[in-house]
Every structure is written in structure tokens, then in C-alpha cells.
Motif scaffolding. Structure first.
Motif, short mmCIF file in Angstrom:
data_model
loop_
_atom_site.label_atom_id
_atom_site.label_comp_id
_atom_site.label_asym_id
_atom_site.label_seq_id
_atom_site.Cartn_x
_atom_site.Cartn_y
_atom_site.Cartn_z
N LEU A 254 -11.26 14.21 -3.68
CA LEU A 254 -11.98 13.06 -3.14
C LEU A 254 -12.21 13.18 -1.64
N GLY A 255 -11.91 14.34 -1.09
CA GLY A 255 -12.18 14.53 0.33
C GLY A 255 -10.95 14.81 1.16
N GLY A 256 -9.78 14.75 0.52
CA GLY A 256 -8.55 15.08 1.24
C GLY A 256 -7.87 13.86 1.83
N GLN A 257 -6.70 14.11 2.37
CA GLN A 257 -5.80 13.05 2.84
C GLN A 257 -6.31 12.49 4.17
N VAL A 258 -6.54 11.16 4.21
CA VAL A 258 -7.00 10.56 5.47
C VAL A 258 -5.90 9.79 6.20
N ARG A 259 -4.78 9.59 5.53
CA ARG A 259 -3.68 8.89 6.21
C ARG A 259 -2.36 9.54 5.82
N GLU A 260 -1.41 9.45 6.72
CA GLU A 260 -0.13 10.11 6.49
C GLU A 260 0.62 9.46 5.34
N LYS A 261 0.58 8.10 5.30
CA LYS A 261 1.29 7.38 4.26
C LYS A 261 0.46 6.20 3.77
N VAL A 262 0.65 5.85 2.51
CA VAL A 262 0.02 4.65 1.93
C VAL A 262 1.10 3.58 1.79
N ARG A 263 0.91 2.47 2.50
CA ARG A 263 1.90 1.40 2.46
C ARG A 263 1.82 0.66 1.13
N SER B 69 -1.31 1.80 -10.24
CA SER B 69 -1.48 2.70 -9.07
C SER B 69 -1.39 4.19 -9.39
N GLN B 70 -1.38 4.56 -10.67
CA GLN B 70 -1.35 6.00 -11.01
C GLN B 70 -2.57 6.74 -10.44
N VAL B 71 -3.75 6.10 -10.54
CA VAL B 71 -4.99 6.70 -10.02
C VAL B 71 -5.27 6.19 -8.60
N HIS B 72 -4.99 4.90 -8.39
CA HIS B 72 -5.30 4.31 -7.07
C HIS B 72 -4.51 4.96 -5.94
N VAL B 73 -3.38 5.56 -6.23
CA VAL B 73 -2.64 6.22 -5.14
C VAL B 73 -3.46 7.39 -4.61
N HIS B 74 -4.18 8.08 -5.48
CA HIS B 74 -5.05 9.17 -5.04
C HIS B 74 -6.20 8.61 -4.19
N LEU B 75 -6.83 7.55 -4.70
CA LEU B 75 -7.94 6.91 -3.97
C LEU B 75 -7.46 6.44 -2.60
N HIS C 59 -9.38 7.59 0.70
CA HIS C 59 -10.52 6.80 1.20
C HIS C 59 -10.15 6.02 2.46
N PRO C 60 -10.96 6.11 3.51
CA PRO C 60 -10.61 5.46 4.76
C PRO C 60 -10.55 3.93 4.69
N ALA C 61 -11.21 3.31 3.70
CA ALA C 61 -11.20 1.84 3.62
C ALA C 61 -9.90 1.30 3.04
N CYS C 62 -9.14 2.13 2.32
CA CYS C 62 -7.94 1.64 1.62
C CYS C 62 -6.78 1.44 2.59
N ALA C 63 -6.27 0.21 2.67
CA ALA C 63 -5.28 -0.11 3.69
C ALA C 63 -3.87 -0.26 3.14
N VAL C 64 -3.73 -0.75 1.93
CA VAL C 64 -2.42 -1.05 1.35
C VAL C 64 -2.59 -1.04 -0.17
N LEU C 65 -1.50 -0.72 -0.90
CA LEU C 65 -1.64 -0.56 -2.36
C LEU C 65 -0.53 -1.30 -3.10
N GLU C 66 -0.94 -1.90 -4.22
CA GLU C 66 -0.03 -2.71 -5.04
C GLU C 66 0.98 -1.84 -5.80
N VAL D 130 8.76 5.36 -1.90
CA VAL D 130 9.97 5.73 -1.16
C VAL D 130 9.88 5.08 0.22
N GLU D 131 10.90 4.31 0.56
CA GLU D 131 10.94 3.62 1.85
C GLU D 131 9.64 2.86 2.14
N GLY D 132 9.16 2.16 1.13
CA GLY D 132 8.01 1.27 1.33
C GLY D 132 6.65 1.93 1.30
N HIS D 133 6.61 3.24 1.00
CA HIS D 133 5.32 3.94 0.97
C HIS D 133 5.21 4.79 -0.29
N PHE D 134 3.97 4.89 -0.80
CA PHE D 134 3.76 5.72 -1.98
C PHE D 134 3.91 7.19 -1.63
#
Ligand SMILES: [Mg+2]
Length: 370
Positions: A130-139, A308-314, A318-325, A341-345
Motif C-alpha cells: 500500500l505504499g510502505g510504512q508512513v508512521r513508526e507506530k499506530v496508536r 483490525s486484522q486488515v486495518h492495521v496494514h491500512l 495511509h497518512p490519514a489514519c491517526a488511531v485504530l480501534e 504492545v504498550e498501547g500500539h499495534f
């Protein structure tokens, strides 16, 4: 990568405890209703939608996969995800009977299975495709502590426990009575302190006057967002509420197309955008919603019908994704669970979309497809 088989499947997975409820639904299991797509070179892709595990309606979805979508896919090249999306979505026979609902949920399963195949064929986790990792961690934020069916003391205890486990965000359900929900909101805010984001979710239960009354008092508790305050399709009502309260509005889990989101964007009726790959016709349509949200400078917080099995990849890509359920019900059914782990996927590592079931889940949780 020619498609040689399309098989529907149904898994019913127990929820935490024996039963949970929000303002509109009471459930005991989560339905993983999907498609298994085989190719001539031996790869298998898996995709699924999420349901409330009502077998007769789950079987409407699997029947649609087997009898309406599958014949259009056999012999096709599985890598042509966009063309196949259009072929299914613009199938005149299906368009006539439903541009949303069973047709869309069933197409979601297929579209996700095709993305799973595409990533497996490339030998990479989907986020790389999908374009690669845009953030270090997903909260992550925890929804599983906040059900409306929990007694007040258990709600507060669960909120405290989630924060102790490292979550920096939680969400609690509202939509019972204004008085009860305000009491619970205040108790949770007191228990978790001011540093944890606290969202609320009404699941479309209340009318506008009730929301206005609730929001006037709830503003004191630093609410991160109010999710589905009103009926899902009510653009005008959400626009009025968004103007009347300082609490940001979140919605999207019940919308089936990017056109439906466009109406909310145009009217300033949403602040947090919540597409779901399992309700839209798959990841392909969810990407369009993410792009549109991004163009409107709105953050995306995907709704986790896939847990979140698929949404963790998204969300990593994706730069618009800020936080995940985060809801942990079905994660152990998959060879690579969506784990926090420690509050992040955790960043997924296995090739594919995170949708391959374990042999144990496949053997023990399957239901008849017809
Ligand atoms: Mg919700």
C-alpha cells in the motif's frame, strides 16, 4: 495468477465474557464471513466481512459470494484488483437489487482476499504493497472495556485496567439515558485522569435534541469524539450537531460507499472519518474514502469490523489514519493476530493481509454456509 476457486466460509467467534451490548445490539459472537480464493499457482487468499453472527443472514452473504460473485471471478487474473472490483461492483444484475448491504459486504470479503493474494504473491505484508510504512507506530484505543451492558463499577475497573496495560485511548458506549451516560462518563474520566483520550459511541440511538442536551454537559469531560450520535445516514442532523457542540463528531462504520461519505464531508458533518473495509466493498473502496478524508484534512480512525486484522496494514500505510480501534475477540483465529504492545499495534510481518485463519480456528469455529 489465474483464479481457480472461490469458496465462502463462516466462523462464529465468542465475544469477551458471554455477551455484550451497545445501545442498539446485543451479541454473543462475532461473525467472520468470508471468501477463500484459490489460484492455479497454489496460493490461497482469505478475506472476510464482520457480522453479528446471525447464521441466516450470514448465509445470505455466503450465498451471494458463491452464486453471484464467484462466477465472475473464475479464470480471471487475481492481481487485477481494481478491474475485478469494478466488474463486481458494476455487475448490472446485482446493482439492480442492491448497491449496499449484502452485495457490498460480500464484495468486501472478495476484495480483501484479492489484496491478501496480491501481497502473498509479492511476498510482503499488505502495508508494504500500500505504499510502505508512513508512521513508526499506530496508536490503539480500547473499545472492549466500554460496553453499555457493563455495570458502572466494572466499566470503571476496565478503563483503569486498560490504562494500566498501556492504552492511551479508550472508548465507552452511550445511548441509554442522558443521566446514566453522563454519570458513567464522569466516573471514567475521573478514573483515567486527563492524559488518556476518551471517546464515546452512541451507535445511532439518539435524536438531535437528546444529543444536544447530552453534549452540553459532556463537554466538561474532554470527549475525544462522539461517534454515531444520530441515525447513520442523517447528514443534516450531524451537520447541525457539529455546529452546536465543541465535541468532534465521528462516523462512517455504517456507510457503504465513498459517495455516502462525500455528503458528510461537503456539509462539515464529520470530524473523525471511520471507514470500514468490511462494510465498504473492501479495502479498495476504503482507500478511496481515506484519500477523500485526507484531501479534506480530516483524520481517519477506521472502524474495526475486521477487529483490525486488515486495518492495521491500512493504518501503517495511509497518512490519514491517526488511531485504530482494538477489540481482541477474533485475533487468535489468525496466523498473525492484530496485537497491541504498550498501547500500539505491532507492525505486521507476514506476507498477506492478516486474514489467514489458523488451522484450529478453521476446524473448530466453522458454520454451515447454506
Ligand atoms: Mg461504533
Amino acid at each position: 495468477m489465474k483464479i481457480t476457486s472461490v469458496q465462502p466460509f463462516i466462523l462464529h467467534v465468542p465475544v469477551t465474557g458471554s455477551q455484550i451490548a451497545d445501545s442498539t445490539h446485543t451479541i454473543t459472537h462475532w461473525g467472520v464471513v468470508g471468501a477463500q480464493i484459490g489460484t492455479e499457482d497454489g496460493l490461497t487468499g482469505y478475506g472476510f466481512t464482520g457480522t453479528h453472527a446471525h447464521l441466516p443472514s450470514d448465509q445470505l452473504i455466503t450465498r451471494c459470494i458463491a452464486t453471484c460473485h464467484a462466477p465472475l471471478l473464475l479464470g480471471e487474473d487475481a492481481r487485477d484488483v481494481n478491474r475485478l472490483w469494478l466488474k463486481l461492483a458494476r455487475n448490472p444484475a446485482l446493482q439492480w437489487v442492491g448497491r449496499a448491504g449484502i452485495t457490498t459486504l460480500s464484495q468486501a470479503a472478495i476484495d480483501i482476499a484479492l489484496w491478501d493474494l496480491k501481497a502473498k504473491a509479492a511476498g510482503v505484508p499488505l502495508w508494504k504493497l500500500l505504499g510502505g510504512q508512513v508512521r513508526e507506530k499506530v496508536r490503539a484505543y480500547n473499545t472492549d472495556i466500554g460496553w453499555l451492558s457493563l455495570a458502572d463499577d466494572r466499566l470503571v475497573e476496565g478503563a483503569r485496567r486498560a490504562v494500566a496495560e498501556g492504552f492511551t485511548g479508550i472508548k465507552i458506549k452511550v445511548g441509554s439515558t442522558v443521566e446514566r451516560d453522563l454519570r458513567r462518563l464522569e466516573a471514567v474520566r475521573r478514573a483515567i485522569g486527563s492524559d488518556v483520550t476518551l471517546a464515546i459511541d452512541g451507535n445511532g440511538k439518539w435524536d438531535l435534541p437528546t444529543c444536544l442536551r447530552f453534549c452540553r454537559a459532556a463537554e466538561a469531560f474532554d470527549v475525544y469524539w462522539f461517534e454515531e450520535p444520530l441515525w447513520y445516514d442523517d447528514v443534516q442532523g450531524h451537520a447541525e450537531l457539529a455546529r452546536a457542540t465543541r465535541i468532534p463528531i465521528a462516523l462512517g462504520e455504517q456507510l457503504y460507499t465513498h459517495d455516502a461519505f462525500a455528503g458528510f464531508f461537503q456539509r462539515g458533518a464529520v470530524h473523525w472519518v471511520q471507514p470500514d473495509v468490511t462494510r465498504l466493498a473492501g479495502l479498495s473502496e476504503a482507500l478511496r474514502v481515506c484519500e477523500a478524508a485526507h484531501a479534506h484534512r480530516l483524520p481517519v480512525a477506521p472502524h474495526a469490523g475486521d477487529m483490525s486484522q486488515v486495518h492495521v496494514h491500512l493504518s501503517y500505510a495511509h497518512p490519514a489514519c491517526a488511531v485504530l480501534e482494538y477489540i481482541p475477540w477474533i485475533k487468535d483465529c489468525f496466523t498473525e493476530p492484530a496485537e497491541v504492545v504498550e498501547g500500539h499495534f505491532r507492525l505486521p510481518q507476514q506476507p498477506g493481509a492478516g486474514t489467514t485463519p489458523t488451522a484450529a480456528a478453521w476446524a473448530s469455529l466453522r458454520q454451515p454456509v447454506a
